[in-house]
Design an enzyme around this catalytic site. Sequence first.
Site: not given
Lengths: 552, 552
Positions: B127, B176, B202, B223-226
Amino acid sequence: MAWEKIAEDKKARIEASIPPEWRLQSAPTEISVMDYPKKSGIMTAEEVAITESSATDLVAKMAKGQLTSVAVTTAFCKRAALATQLTNCTLEFFPEMALARAKELDESFKKTGKVVGPLHGLPISLKDQFRIKGLETSMGYVAWVGKVDKVDSVLVTLLLKAGAVFYVKTSVPQSLMVCETINNVIGRTVNPRNKNWSCGGSSGGEGAMVAFRGGIIGVGTDIGGSIRVPSAFNFLYGLRPSHGRLPYAKMANSMEGQETVHSVCGPLTHSVKDMRLFVTSVLAEEPWKYDPKVVPLPWRQSEADAIKTKLSSGGLTIGYYDCDGVVLPHPPILRGVDTVISTLKAAGHDVFQWTPYKHDYANKIINGIYAGDGGADIFNTIKESGEPAIPNFADLINPSLPKIDMNELWDVQLQKWAYQCEYLEQFRLAEETLGKEIDAIVAPITPTAAIRHNQFKYYGYASAINLLDFTSVVVPVTWADKNVDKKKEGYKALSGIDEAVQAECEFSIPDDPEAYDGAPVAVQILGRRLTEERIMAIAEEIGRLLGNEITP
Amino acid sequence: MAWEKIAEDKKARIEASIPPEWRLQSAPTEISVMDYPKKSGIMTAEEVAITESSATDLVAKMAKGQLTSVAVTTAFCKRAALATQLTNCTLEFFPEMALARAKELDESFKKTGKVVGPLHGLPISLKDQFRIKGLETSMGYVAWVGKVDKVDSVLVTLLLKAGAVFYVKTSVPQSLMVCETINNVIGRTVNPRNKNWSCGGSSGGEGAMVAFRGGIIGVGTDIGGSIRVPSAFNFLYGLRPSHGRLPYAKMANSMEGQETVHSVCGPLTHSVKDMRLFVTSVLAEEPWKYDPKVVPLPWRQSEADAIKTKLSSGGLTIGYYDCDGVVLPHPPILRGVDTVISTLKAAGHDVFQWTPYKHDYANKIINGIYAGDGGADIFNTIKESGEPAIPNFADLINPSLPKIDMNELWDVQLQKWAYQCEYLEQFRLAEETLGKEIDAIVAPITPTAAIRHNQFKYYGYASAINLLDFTSVVVPVTWADKNVDKKKEGYKALSGIDEAVQAECEFSIPDDPEAYDGAPVAVQILGRRLTEERIMAIAEEIGRLLGNEITP
């Protein structure tokens, strides 16, 4: 109610918690109270012997039915009552509750023939930051006196599961953010070896209590030296584990929720053996299933064994420093580090000089973190009751500093992380040069031996290690000696703070040149994050070589 | 320079990085580009076979001298060039540097007969958040285009030590903080299976790249599903390890220094076998000696074996939920969870319904954390170049929220910790009731199958797990089916966000009722903190039972 009245009332309640038959007839006049238990007439010879045993031996005897928890608990309650009266180290004392618990454990053992856990029947003393259902946790704040806890701290829960008996919670400085122990609730706690010396802080009540053997394993907390300084000042072993090793959930605290530098729990003991008993017992309860901040890392005997293997083969590789470049330690401490290093060398270990990497910068960062909210949390709690701030207070929490904002905090956190990475790089570079693994680093934990009251000035030897979150074990080494520890003449101070620290040099105090004779001297043994097993094994070996590992 | 010009220039540079012989003659018109490599004429049959192999097999063959890194790297570079042109998933492409590295590795192997590490010669895609010395990390921000990195991220350093070859860095959404992939530098990345679907975000560039097999192991962050959303939307396995398992130091990031909820690195792969190769290879490099946030926890084969033992004896104990009480997943996802659970049941495992504990509260907390600085960090970076914010942006970072202050942050951190403790209590209570250990929980990772662009609305299934810092492995399960996944009629929405999510129901879109036919459906397998070995073993077994573990 005026804060003075609240404090008076609390002091009266502490006094009342001591049964009349355990009360002193008259206050001793001696400067040291260490030998008081034997001559007090309050404790039997057997009780004295119990309290001068080791935790490891006591639990072994209780597990064999050779001793009851009631006998052991009674002995420690009596001695804790004396410590309370002689050093003013206690904020909560509850012998009745303790003896009821001890009785229950004895009955359970009688019925089942089994212990409930590895600490079955063992009294453990706690800093007054641990919550026990039904008791108070005032933590030295007048505003918190009288507030009864509805939950147990997680470590309390797990120690109970392991079979521990609680009987006392010990004093702390107002706010916890000072390495001496004084508050407006009960006043000052003194060092049992010399009432003119500080017992250290913030787990100073534990330091005094365990040194006096009113406790055998004491539990403190450390965010800037608060386990290690009292250990050092009371000739005890002390473990500051890395964050995430032992549970901290549901504790009382100042600046609760501050996570940039974590406070951690750890034991103060007379030996690494007892320290290990404590740590292995807690880990056996799988604390990570209760507190999400705890890493699922059971006791790794293989790590301890790796050190044992080195001891019996090529020896250890130990770095050391005696000055962090900011404050030069006083002669007794320099001699302490030198004693450890020459002893290791003489025993065939490989020692090398470690260059402390930007410790001044580390301390600038951590001091900013301590004062991150401009002292708002602490000052609000102080204001609540109207009590004044204690002396020394502004050393760590400077109320004139503004509250930092979120983006500034993130910058600080990034600086911290970058610094930690750089420190690890120093390790890797040194290991490359040495061609082998560094096992530990020996360093001062304070720049002075146990110090006179209100004279603790420099936190840097302790707090740089908190910023790094390294594992640290304090090892008692020797005693300040008026005939040996001469002040270096013509010394030019490294910094303003160095000048202030040098001003209180052990044997150069005009009106009291012997003020520090016999003051405890210690070092800390450091390892990278979460290396408790290895560092404890090394501390044990150093203690053994020094002859300081107390094994009754 | 105007931001549009900077973006144009960057796009031209990306285009120029593709050698002419790897360029498409014409853009395909098909909605899916998945079968393009075979018919492109650009890749040889052997190159196609290499890219459709597994990482585990490739490293094994290279270690035996049956394949060269140059051959493998060439194959992936070609396929990545196609992915770049077909899905717009690339921000940096550097085949020359990759092939030079591959050549070096081949020569080293030829000379020594040994691999440099367990990933010897293997191309790994990253990434565009990972720094590689000499390349750019724009991370989808126009302002960061053209800034050349002077250091490697720690994970990059360690992957190089393990023998990896880097050749591409993939696209991300601006900031992101969105689960789709669109930025003002190169525009939108599309799903290779259907250009109308999002590739997730992201780490969406990784999702598209690895799904297309332009990469075999892709590395993202979460950090939240990325990591998990792109894995789910591209029918891949994805690991969100707990914080502290894999190194994150020296990465680029939005809101750098934010530590209340940590972003973590993890792999996106076609199989758990390859995921394990990645994780074991990184852990073998002892990342804790480079990044202090990494826990010194080597790969614990004993933990993986504990699951294997259960598989061959009493079976697993698996909880599940298909609704978090806030948003009801769409029919394909409900069917996905049901498929996994009935499959486990049929295989003799013990399954039970898990009650999601206050996930709405968890998401309220984490959304507050994401917006802790009122978006200052992100908006400042956007403003720097003058580029506009991408669509969906305010879903996670609401610029109308004020920056919270230090004491408010501490309160939030305390709430988080208390919530995490309560969640662990739910585990303990359930384990008490069951009389045995819970091995994992099966749950949705998104409320929908791979979704149309700009339709990603609800992050809660992913982000509640970030707040808990649980280990999560995404397992691809099935495909949305127009003939099966009928909309529930008369359904009353649970919340405003539920209503919004239900509005885009798979097979009820008036002008395109088949829009979602064949969209990937996945679940996540959850375990307490730092349980990667166990959860990966369970994910592998579920994949095996489902027949989704791709083993060429």
